[in-house]
Design a protein around this motif. Structure first.
Motif, short mmCIF file in Angstrom:
data_model
loop_
_atom_site.label_atom_id
_atom_site.label_comp_id
_atom_site.label_asym_id
_atom_site.label_seq_id
_atom_site.Cartn_x
_atom_site.Cartn_y
_atom_site.Cartn_z
N ALA A 257 0.83 -1.21 0.00
CA ALA A 257 0.00 0.00 0.00
C ALA A 257 0.86 1.26 0.00
O ALA A 257 0.55 2.25 -0.68
N THR A 258 1.95 1.22 0.73
CA THR A 258 2.85 2.39 0.77
C THR A 258 3.53 2.59 -0.57
O THR A 258 3.64 3.73 -1.07
N LEU A 259 3.98 1.51 -1.19
CA LEU A 259 4.60 1.63 -2.51
C LEU A 259 3.63 2.25 -3.51
O LEU A 259 4.01 3.09 -4.34
N ALA A 260 2.36 1.86 -3.42
CA ALA A 260 1.36 2.40 -4.34
C ALA A 260 1.15 3.90 -4.14
O ALA A 260 0.88 4.62 -5.10
N LEU A 261 1.28 4.37 -2.89
CA LEU A 261 1.14 5.81 -2.64
C LEU A 261 2.15 6.63 -3.42
O LEU A 261 1.85 7.74 -3.86
N PHE A 262 3.33 6.08 -3.59
CA PHE A 262 4.39 6.83 -4.25
C PHE A 262 4.41 6.62 -5.76
O PHE A 262 5.24 7.19 -6.46
N ASP A 263 3.48 5.80 -6.26
CA ASP A 263 3.34 5.64 -7.71
C ASP A 263 2.51 6.76 -8.32
O ASP A 263 2.59 7.01 -9.51
N GLY A 264 1.68 7.39 -7.49
CA GLY A 264 0.79 8.42 -8.00
C GLY A 264 1.39 9.81 -7.93
O GLY A 264 2.54 10.02 -7.50
N GLU A 265 0.61 10.78 -8.38
CA GLU A 265 1.04 12.17 -8.30
C GLU A 265 0.89 12.67 -6.86
O GLU A 265 0.03 12.22 -6.12
N ASN A 266 1.72 13.65 -6.52
CA ASN A 266 1.68 14.28 -5.20
C ASN A 266 1.66 13.26 -4.06
O ASN A 266 0.71 13.20 -3.27
N PRO A 267 2.69 12.44 -3.96
CA PRO A 267 2.73 11.49 -2.85
C PRO A 267 2.79 12.23 -1.52
O PRO A 267 3.16 13.40 -1.46
N PRO A 268 2.44 11.57 -0.45
CA PRO A 268 2.43 12.24 0.85
C PRO A 268 3.84 12.59 1.31
O PRO A 268 4.82 11.93 0.93
N THR A 269 3.91 13.63 2.12
CA THR A 269 5.20 13.96 2.76
C THR A 269 5.27 13.37 4.16
O THR A 269 6.34 13.39 4.77
N ALA A 270 4.14 12.88 4.66
CA ALA A 270 4.10 12.29 6.00
C ALA A 270 3.07 11.18 6.03
O ALA A 270 2.05 11.24 5.35
N ILE A 271 3.35 10.15 6.83
CA ILE A 271 2.47 8.99 6.95
C ILE A 271 2.23 8.71 8.43
O ILE A 271 3.15 8.74 9.24
N PHE A 272 0.96 8.42 8.74
CA PHE A 272 0.61 7.93 10.07
C PHE A 272 0.27 6.46 9.94
O PHE A 272 -0.70 6.08 9.27
N GLY A 273 1.10 5.59 10.55
CA GLY A 273 0.84 4.15 10.57
C GLY A 273 0.07 3.83 11.83
O GLY A 273 0.62 3.88 12.93
N ALA A 274 -1.21 3.46 11.69
CA ALA A 274 -2.10 3.39 12.84
C ALA A 274 -2.10 2.04 13.56
O ALA A 274 -2.99 1.78 14.37
N GLN A 275 -1.11 1.20 13.29
CA GLN A 275 -0.98 -0.09 13.99
C GLN A 275 0.46 -0.53 13.82
O GLN A 275 1.09 -0.24 12.79
N ASN A 276 1.03 -1.22 14.79
CA ASN A 276 2.48 -1.46 14.75
C ASN A 276 2.92 -2.31 13.56
O ASN A 276 3.97 -2.04 12.96
N LEU A 277 2.16 -3.35 13.18
CA LEU A 277 2.55 -4.14 12.03
C LEU A 277 2.42 -3.34 10.74
O LEU A 277 3.21 -3.51 9.81
N VAL A 278 1.43 -2.44 10.69
CA VAL A 278 1.29 -1.54 9.55
C VAL A 278 2.52 -0.63 9.45
O VAL A 278 3.09 -0.42 8.38
N THR A 279 2.94 -0.09 10.59
CA THR A 279 4.10 0.79 10.60
C THR A 279 5.35 0.07 10.10
O THR A 279 6.15 0.66 9.35
#
Length: 366
Positions: A257-279
């Motif tokens: 999911a994170t890799l997909a975020l950076f495939d698009g335009e205007n990727p985020p400059t900050a991420i909140f990982g809302a669970q430890n395995l997600v992080t």
């Protein structure tokens, strides 16, 4: 072979005064004798049905099982063994999210430490966020006549525990509050913790934030999502500009999911990982992309070795040891006679700044 034993016979074709059922439900844990009385058969017949032995008619099996269900009867695996005078087994049942998760492992350890000090053993099982597994594990605990339960739950409603609560079995819910029953609970302040993480990223100058979270049907995930969105609203950031990716539950799905975020335009400059395995999945993806030094990250709940990475992982830390300890203390207080109203204990979270959450937005993103 007859469906009845040599000393008791079926009575009245199974017609039994409903007062028998009421008495069994209200005063104590139903026994095999209660089931026999309600079904109008002998105790040995009930034993054969419960143990799946042959030579019992289908009609008798149906009558016995119907009586057992109506009484919420659970077979006693300790029957025939020597029992303590107080009727206790000196055991607790503990249901955690997954023994693979460091948070669950810390809760487990804290419960065991508290139980060991009182000479009590702990039976533990993993939930794996499966409602069917939840009820199967709880049923297994109850068949072993545990003295109390400490539960992380995922099913939408825990009303199935109402008969056990009426019998006085202490039940304490951890991490997630129950629905359908009133009982003690020990939880983190998920909404406030998520808001704290989000506010910290905004204070570093970030306006393009992404949320990566667990399944939305999990109550803690709902609370953390709410904290994230509420804080965006307070900062005047349109929620439509912040990608919300949910349904993530392990490192690999989060990494993809994170890799997909950076495939698009205007990727985020900050991420909140809302669970430890997600992080952890986010960390892997950022390092794979070489973006770990220019994308800020705050996780909810600590991650193993998070302080040893470069940069260190900023997290909103829960206190699983306190959660497990308090939950065990509540169970033992109930067993010692505390009959006060159910308590909800909220354990605060805290922000651990280690570097990843303090990264400023990329120059081209300001």
């Amino acid at each position: 072979m007859s469906d009845t034993d040599s000393t008791e016979t079926e009575r009245g074709g199974g017609h039994v005064d409903e007062s028998v059922a009421a008495d069994a439900r209200s005063k104590s844990r139903p026994t095999m004798r209660h089931v026999a009385t309600l079904a109008g058969v002998g105790v040995k017949t009930v034993s054969r049905v419960i143990n799946g032995e042959p030579n019992v008619s289908a009609a008798t099996i149906e009558r016995v099982l119907k009586a057992a269900r109506s009484l919420d009867y659970e077979p006693d695996l300790h029957a025939g063994n020597l029992r303590r005078a107080d009727g206790r087994t000196r055991t607790l049942g503990l249901l955690v999210g997954s023994v693979d998760n460091p948070f669950a492992g810390a809760v487990h350890r804290a419960v065991e430490d508290a139980a060991l000090a009182r000479g009590v053993a702990v039976f533990a099982s993993s939930l794996d966020d499966d409602p069917e597994r939840e009820q199967a594990a709880v049923s297994a605990f109850l068949r072993r006549r545990v003295d109390g339960l400490i539960l992380t739950t995922v099913s939408e409603n825990q009303a199935y525990l109402a008969p056990e609560l009426r019998r006085g079995t202490p039940v304490v819910f951890v991490d997630r509050q129950p629905a359908g029953v009133t009982s003690d609970s020990v939880v983190s302040d998920n909404t406030a913790g998520a808001a704290l993480a989000t506010r910290h990223l905004i204070e570093q100058g970030h306006r393009r934030l992404a949320y990566l979270g667990d399944r939305h049907d999990i109550r803690t995930a709902q609370e953390r999502r709410r904290g994230f969105l509420d804080e965006l609203g307070r900062a005047g950031i349109a929620t439509g500009d912040a990608p919300l990716i949910e349904g993530l539950h392990d490192e690999e799905t989060s990494r993809r999911a994170t890799l997909a975020l950076f495939d698009g335009e205007n990727p985020p400059t900050a991420i909140f990982g809302a669970q430890n395995l997600v992080t952890i999945g986010v960390i892997r993806a950022l390092r794979e992309l070489g973006r770990q030094l220019d994308t800020a990250l705050v996780g909810f709940d600590d991650v193993p070795l998070g302080d040893l990475l470069e940069p260190g992982v900023t997290v909103v830390a829960q206190d699983p040891h306190a959660i497990g300890r308090i939950a065990a203390e509540r169970v033992f207080a109930r067993l010692d006679g505390d009959d006060s109203p159910a308590e909800r204990t909220i354990v605060p979270t805290r922000l651990l700044q280690r570097g990843s959450g303090e990264l400023l937005p990329r120059v081209d993103a300001r």
